[in-house]
Each structure stands twice: as structure tokens, then as C-alpha cells.
Motif scaffolding. Structure first.
Motif, PDB file in Angstrom:
ATOM      1  N   HIS A 128       2.689  -1.243  -0.514  1.00 36.69           N
ATOM      2  CA  HIS A 128       3.134  -0.347   0.555  1.00 36.69           C
ATOM      3  C   HIS A 128       2.495  -0.668   1.900  1.00 36.69           C
ATOM      4  CE1 HIS A 128      -0.462   1.429  -1.304  1.00 36.69           C
ATOM      5  NE2 HIS A 128      -0.779   1.764  -0.065  1.00 36.69           N
ATOM      6  N   GLU A 129       1.676  -1.730   1.959  1.00 34.95           N
ATOM      7  CA  GLU A 129       1.117  -2.161   3.239  1.00 34.95           C
ATOM      8  C   GLU A 129       1.756  -3.465   3.723  1.00 34.95           C
ATOM      9  OE1 GLU A 129      -3.307  -0.585   3.789  1.00 34.95           O
ATOM     10  OE2 GLU A 129      -3.135  -1.804   1.988  1.00 34.95           O
ATOM     11  N   ARG A 130       2.837  -3.883   3.076  1.00 34.64           N
ATOM     12  CA  ARG A 130       3.572  -5.057   3.533  1.00 34.64           C
ATOM     13  C   ARG A 130       4.074  -4.840   4.959  1.00 34.64           C
ATOM     14  NH1 ARG A 130       7.380  -7.610  -1.014  1.00 34.64           N
ATOM     15  NH2 ARG A 130       8.759  -7.725   0.801  1.00 34.64           N
ATOM     16  N   SER A 184      -6.313   4.793   6.252  1.00 33.06           N
ATOM     17  CA  SER A 184      -6.618   3.358   6.320  1.00 33.06           C
ATOM     18  C   SER A 184      -5.965   2.601   5.170  1.00 33.06           C
ATOM     19  CB  SER A 184      -8.140   3.139   6.290  1.00 33.06           C
ATOM     20  OG  SER A 184      -8.692   3.596   5.063  1.00 33.06           O
ATOM     21  N   GLU A 185      -5.658   3.297   4.073  1.00 34.80           N
ATOM     22  CA  GLU A 185      -5.064   2.652   2.901  1.00 34.80           C
ATOM     23  C   GLU A 185      -3.541   2.575   2.975  1.00 34.80           C
ATOM     24  OE1 GLU A 185      -6.465   4.647  -0.587  1.00 34.80           O
ATOM     25  OE2 GLU A 185      -8.440   3.715  -0.454  1.00 34.80           O
ATOM     26  N   PHE A 186      -2.988   2.974   4.121  1.00 37.24           N
ATOM     27  CA  PHE A 186      -1.524   2.953   4.272  1.00 37.24           C
ATOM     28  C   PHE A 186      -1.085   2.095   5.460  1.00 37.24           C
ATOM     29  CE2 PHE A 186      -2.638   6.867   2.121  1.00 37.24           C
ATOM     30  CZ  PHE A 186      -1.680   6.995   1.127  1.00 37.24           C
ATOM     31  N   ILE A 187      -2.025   1.583   6.226  1.00 39.19           N
ATOM     32  CA  ILE A 187      -1.685   0.811   7.427  1.00 39.19           C
ATOM     33  C   ILE A 187      -1.146  -0.556   7.028  1.00 39.19           C
ATOM     34  CG2 ILE A 187      -2.624  -0.261   9.505  1.00 39.19           C
ATOM     35  CD1 ILE A 187      -4.679   2.065   9.579  1.00 39.19           C
ATOM     36  N   SER A 188       0.011  -0.907   7.557  1.00 39.37           N
ATOM     37  CA  SER A 188       0.637  -2.151   7.137  1.00 39.37           C
ATOM     38  C   SER A 188      -0.047  -3.344   7.802  1.00 39.37           C
ATOM     39  CB  SER A 188       2.126  -2.126   7.443  1.00 39.37           C
ATOM     40  OG  SER A 188       2.408  -2.573   8.711  1.00 39.37           O
ATOM     41  N   TYR A 189      -0.049  -4.466   7.065  1.00 39.91           N
ATOM     42  CA  TYR A 189      -0.604  -5.713   7.576  1.00 39.91           C
ATOM     43  C   TYR A 189       0.479  -6.434   8.364  1.00 39.91           C
ATOM     44  CZ  TYR A 189      -4.741  -5.193   4.667  1.00 39.91           C
ATOM     45  OH  TYR A 189      -5.908  -4.731   4.121  1.00 39.91           O
ATOM     46  N   ASN A 190       0.180  -6.721   9.619  1.00 41.91           N
ATOM     47  CA  ASN A 190       1.196  -7.308  10.496  1.00 41.91           C
ATOM     48  C   ASN A 190       1.234  -8.832  10.358  1.00 41.91           C
ATOM     49  OD1 ASN A 190       3.216  -7.300  12.428  1.00 41.91           O
ATOM     50  ND2 ASN A 190       1.757  -7.503  14.125  1.00 41.91           N
ATOM     51  N   ILE A 191       1.337  -9.284   9.112  1.00 38.02           N
ATOM     52  CA  ILE A 191       1.446 -10.712   8.842  1.00 38.02           C
ATOM     53  C   ILE A 191       2.478 -10.909   7.735  1.00 38.02           C
ATOM     54  CG2 ILE A 191      -0.840 -11.502   9.586  1.00 38.02           C
ATOM     55  CD1 ILE A 191      -1.871 -11.066   6.792  1.00 38.02           C
ATOM     56  N   ALA A 192       3.202 -12.003   7.827  1.00 34.29           N
ATOM     57  CA  ALA A 192       4.226 -12.283   6.827  1.00 34.29           C
ATOM     58  C   ALA A 192       3.573 -12.769   5.545  1.00 34.29           C
ATOM     59  CB  ALA A 192       5.196 -13.336   7.359  1.00 34.29           C
ATOM     60  N   SER A 232       8.708 -12.163  -1.428  1.00 37.32           N
ATOM     61  CA  SER A 232       9.176 -11.495  -2.642  1.00 37.32           C
ATOM     62  C   SER A 232       9.952 -10.246  -2.252  1.00 37.32           C
ATOM     63  CB  SER A 232       7.992 -11.114  -3.542  1.00 37.32           C
ATOM     64  OG  SER A 232       7.134 -10.196  -2.885  1.00 37.32           O
ATOM     65  N   ALA A 233      10.818  -9.806  -3.135  1.00 39.21           N
ATOM     66  CA  ALA A 233      11.553  -8.572  -2.902  1.00 39.21           C
ATOM     67  C   ALA A 233      10.586  -7.392  -2.942  1.00 39.21           C
ATOM     68  CB  ALA A 233      12.632  -8.401  -3.973  1.00 39.21           C
ATOM     69  N   TYR A 234      10.878  -6.356  -2.146  1.00 36.56           N
ATOM     70  CA  TYR A 234      10.020  -5.174  -2.160  1.00 36.56           C
ATOM     71  C   TYR A 234      10.047  -4.563  -3.552  1.00 36.56           C
ATOM     72  CZ  TYR A 234       7.539  -1.142  -0.340  1.00 36.56           C
ATOM     73  OH  TYR A 234       6.576  -0.186  -0.103  1.00 36.56           O
ATOM     74  N   ASP A 235       8.864  -4.232  -4.069  1.00 34.94           N
ATOM     75  CA  ASP A 235       8.741  -3.816  -5.466  1.00 34.94           C
ATOM     76  C   ASP A 235       8.162  -2.398  -5.558  1.00 34.94           C
ATOM     77  OD1 ASP A 235       8.470  -3.623  -8.174  1.00 34.94           O
ATOM     78  OD2 ASP A 235       7.054  -5.266  -8.402  1.00 34.94           O
ATOM     79  N   TYR A 236       9.053  -1.422  -5.700  1.00 29.26           N
ATOM     80  CA  TYR A 236       8.614  -0.032  -5.838  1.00 29.26           C
ATOM     81  C   TYR A 236       7.804   0.175  -7.121  1.00 29.26           C
ATOM     82  CZ  TYR A 236      12.187   1.009  -2.279  1.00 29.26           C
ATOM     83  OH  TYR A 236      12.936   1.049  -1.138  1.00 29.26           O
ATOM     84  N   ASP A 237       8.010  -0.682  -8.121  1.00 32.25           N
ATOM     85  CA  ASP A 237       7.360  -0.517  -9.417  1.00 32.25           C
ATOM     86  C   ASP A 237       6.039  -1.261  -9.537  1.00 32.25           C
ATOM     87  OD1 ASP A 237       9.408   1.086 -10.497  1.00 32.25           O
ATOM     88  OD2 ASP A 237      10.605  -0.692 -10.961  1.00 32.25           O
ATOM     89  N   SER A 238       5.641  -1.971  -8.493  1.00 31.94           N
ATOM     90  CA  SER A 238       4.415  -2.764  -8.561  1.00 31.94           C
ATOM     91  C   SER A 238       3.203  -1.904  -8.890  1.00 31.94           C
ATOM     92  CB  SER A 238       4.176  -3.466  -7.219  1.00 31.94           C
ATOM     93  OG  SER A 238       2.907  -4.096  -7.187  1.00 31.94           O
ATOM     94  N   ILE A 239       2.302  -2.453  -9.673  1.00 32.00           N
ATOM     95  CA  ILE A 239       1.032  -1.786  -9.976  1.00 32.00           C
ATOM     96  C   ILE A 239       0.222  -1.598  -8.691  1.00 32.00           C
ATOM     97  CG2 ILE A 239      -0.350  -3.879 -10.382  1.00 32.00           C
ATOM     98  CD1 ILE A 239      -0.479  -0.868 -12.731  1.00 32.00           C
ATOM     99  N   HIS A 265       1.492  -0.530  -5.799  1.00 32.40           N
ATOM    100  CA  HIS A 265       2.148   0.442  -4.916  1.00 32.40           C
ATOM    101  C   HIS A 265       1.625   1.837  -5.212  1.00 32.40           C
ATOM    102  CE1 HIS A 265       5.118   2.258  -2.372  1.00 32.40           C
ATOM    103  NE2 HIS A 265       5.878   1.181  -2.309  1.00 32.40           N
ATOM    104  N   TYR A 266       1.241   2.578  -4.170  1.00 32.70           N
ATOM    105  CA  TYR A 266       0.851   3.978  -4.352  1.00 32.70           C
ATOM    106  C   TYR A 266       2.094   4.833  -4.582  1.00 32.70           C
ATOM    107  CZ  TYR A 266      -3.935   3.174  -2.589  1.00 32.70           C
ATOM    108  OH  TYR A 266      -5.229   2.752  -2.422  1.00 32.70           O
TER     109      TYR A 266
END
Length: 293
Positions: free
Chosen positions: A155-157, A208-216, A221-228, A230-231
């Protein structure tokens, strides 16, 4: 953290042996850690191993997570011979696995992310604290192990806002952190607090645990809602906000909106005991890409 490997300045990850095996050694900090979370670490690696399958060409990866032991010894040594004295026989890059008592200054779990080629012994670590309940700690350790392997929060992608809605104001402690920041600096704003990781950490703000990283990502990979990694919607939530209507997803830090415009909760994570949870197919694909056979 978002799903791509973390490298040091030289572009190094965990060193690959001549047999192509990527061997990540680990050790318990002390007997206290082994007694409190020995089974937890075993279950966490078993969860990853269940998804990945045995290392080899058939499963497309060569990742090994192995407790360190000298060929000459019958028992496993602890990371430290004495307090603050690293056992010199253990590789300095080994992951230090430790346990902490309940403390208002530590969370339920944490870990270093990826491989750092140079630095002090114990620079790679995985911590589980007494704040993690018995039902949560196996999941938490599996998540933190993902960080050790080099995975960031999904969720920080940098592209996460295309897939989820994040409301910084709904994170627990937002008002207090913003008030403290503005008291110290009258130029401090909500936008700054919600988007500057260093500032959020300075005021002990969970945002701080939700701020996205502004780097590619290095490995797309496809966005993964089921990833371990992901909050869920409940992580970091403020009961003073959602208490009036706990069934309303928009009152939580993160949620989604479906094609009809209806708000939806993100999948509830971490509330199931081992082995009733798993890493996602996307997590497995990423590890295979990062640690190919």
C-alpha cells in the motif's frame, strides 16, 4: 513496503553462492527470544515455504532461510555471546531475531528491509513484541519476514492511489501529531505531515506507515490487494472516528470503491491463527523474480 527489492549503493542483495543458492542465515538474539517466539518464526517460514515450494528449478526460486549453526557444533548459538557482544562465529549479515516486552515505544513487530552489504553485526533484524497477541504474531512474523527478503508495503507503492483510497486524517493520532507539529513550526501543514515520512516519524505519527514511496518498482507487478505486505482497512484506525459507524469503510485509513461507487473494506489481515493464512500468488511471483533459480 511496496513490492520491489531493496539494494545498497553497489546494487547488491543477499550474496549468491557458487551453487546459485541465496542463503539468508538467522539467529535468535538470546534464549528469551527463542522461548517466546521460537514457534512463531518456524510458522512464519513454513508459511512462505508452503507458498514457494522447495527451492529448485521446478519452483523457480533459490531462497533459503536457515538458522545458523557451525558444522562443528551440535546446538544453535545465539547471536550474542554477552549483552551487546556479537558471537564472532556467526556471519555479521545474519538476521537477528529478537523479542521485546510490551512497551509504549515499540509496535507489535518490525524488521529491516532487504540486504545491506556493509554495516555492523545485527544490522538485519526481525522483532516481535509482547504487543502482538498469540493470534496475530504468526501473521506478523510472516509479514516482517517479507521485509527481510526485500519486500516493501504494497500500500506504499507509488501507484497505490489508483487502487485504494487513503485518508490520513483517519489514522490514530493524526490530530495530536498535527497539533504538535504546528506548535513547533507554524508552517507545518496537514499535507506535510501526511506526506513527509521523516516528519511523521518525528511526531510518532502512525501515518508514516502509509506514505507512498515516490519511486518506480524495479520489478513491475500488478497491484496485489491480497499481498501479505498489504495492510487492511483497520490498521491504524481511530475508534473515536469510526466508533459512531464501525461498518462505514470511509471512516478508516484505507478502503476501496467498487464500480457502483460503493465503499468497500480492504481484506481483513492478520486475525487468523497459523496455518489459516498464506502469502499471495503475487508474493510468490515477486520472490521468484528476486531470487531466481
Amino acid at each position: 513496503m511496496s513490492r520491489f527489492p531493496v539494494e545498497d549503493a553497489q546494487g547488491l542483495r543477499w550474496p549468491r553462492r557458487p551453487d546459485r543458492k541465496v542463503l539468508i542465515h538467522w539467529c535468535f538474539k538470546d534464549a528469551v527470544a527463542e522461548n517466546n517466539i521460537g514457534k512463531t518464526i518456524e510458522n512464519a517460514w513454513a508459511t512462505w515455504a508452503r507458498g514457494l515450494g522447495p527451492a529448485g528449478a521446478a519452483n523457480g526460486h533459490n531462497l533459503h532461510f536457515q538458522r545458523w549453526k557451525s558444522p562443528k557444533e551440535l546446538s544453535y548459538p545465539y547471536c550474542f555471546m554477552l549483552p551487546n557482544v556479537w558471537d564472532p562465529q556467526i556471519p555479521e549479515a545474519a538476521v537477528q531475531v529478537h523479542w521485546m516486552e510490551n512497551s509504549p515505544t515499540v509496535g507489535a513487530a518490525s524488521a529491516s528491509t532487504g540486504y545491506i552489504a556493509n554495516g555492523p553485526a545485527g544490522r538485519h533484524n526481525l522483532m516481535i513484541s509482547g504487543q502482538a497477541t498469540d493470534q496475530e504474531k504468526d501473521f506478523a512474523a510472516t509479514h516482517e519476514m517479507g521485509h527481510v527478503f526485500g519486500l516493501r508495503h504494497e500500500h506504499e507503492r507509488s501507484d497505490r492511489d489508483q487502487y485504494i483510497i487513503y485518508n490520513c486524517r483517519n489514522v490514530y493520532g493524526f490530530a495530536e501529531a498535527l497539533g504538535a507539529c504546528m506548535a513547533d513550526d507554524n508552517t507545518c501543514t496537514e499535507v506535510m505531515l501526511c506526506n513527509d515520512r521523516a516528519l511523521a516519524l518525528k511526531y510518532n505519527f502512525g501515518g508514516s506507515e502509509f506514505i507512498s514511496y515516490n519511486i518506480a518498482p524495479e520489478i513491475p507487478s500488478a497491484y496485489d490487494y491480497d499481498s501479505i505486505m498489504h495492510y487492511d482497512s483497520t490498521r491504524g484506525s481511530n475508534d473515536a472516528i469510526y466508533g459512531a459507524d464501525a461498518t462505514n469503510p470511509s471512516l478508516y485509513p484505507m478502503y476501496t470503491v467498487d464500480a457502483t461507487g460503493a465503499t468497500k473494506f480492504l481484506k481483513l489481515r492478520g486475525h487468523h491463527p497459523f496455518p489459516l493464512f498464506m502469502v499471495s500468488a503475487g508474493d510468490v511471483s515477486m520472490i521468484r523474480a528476486m531470487y531466481p533459480f
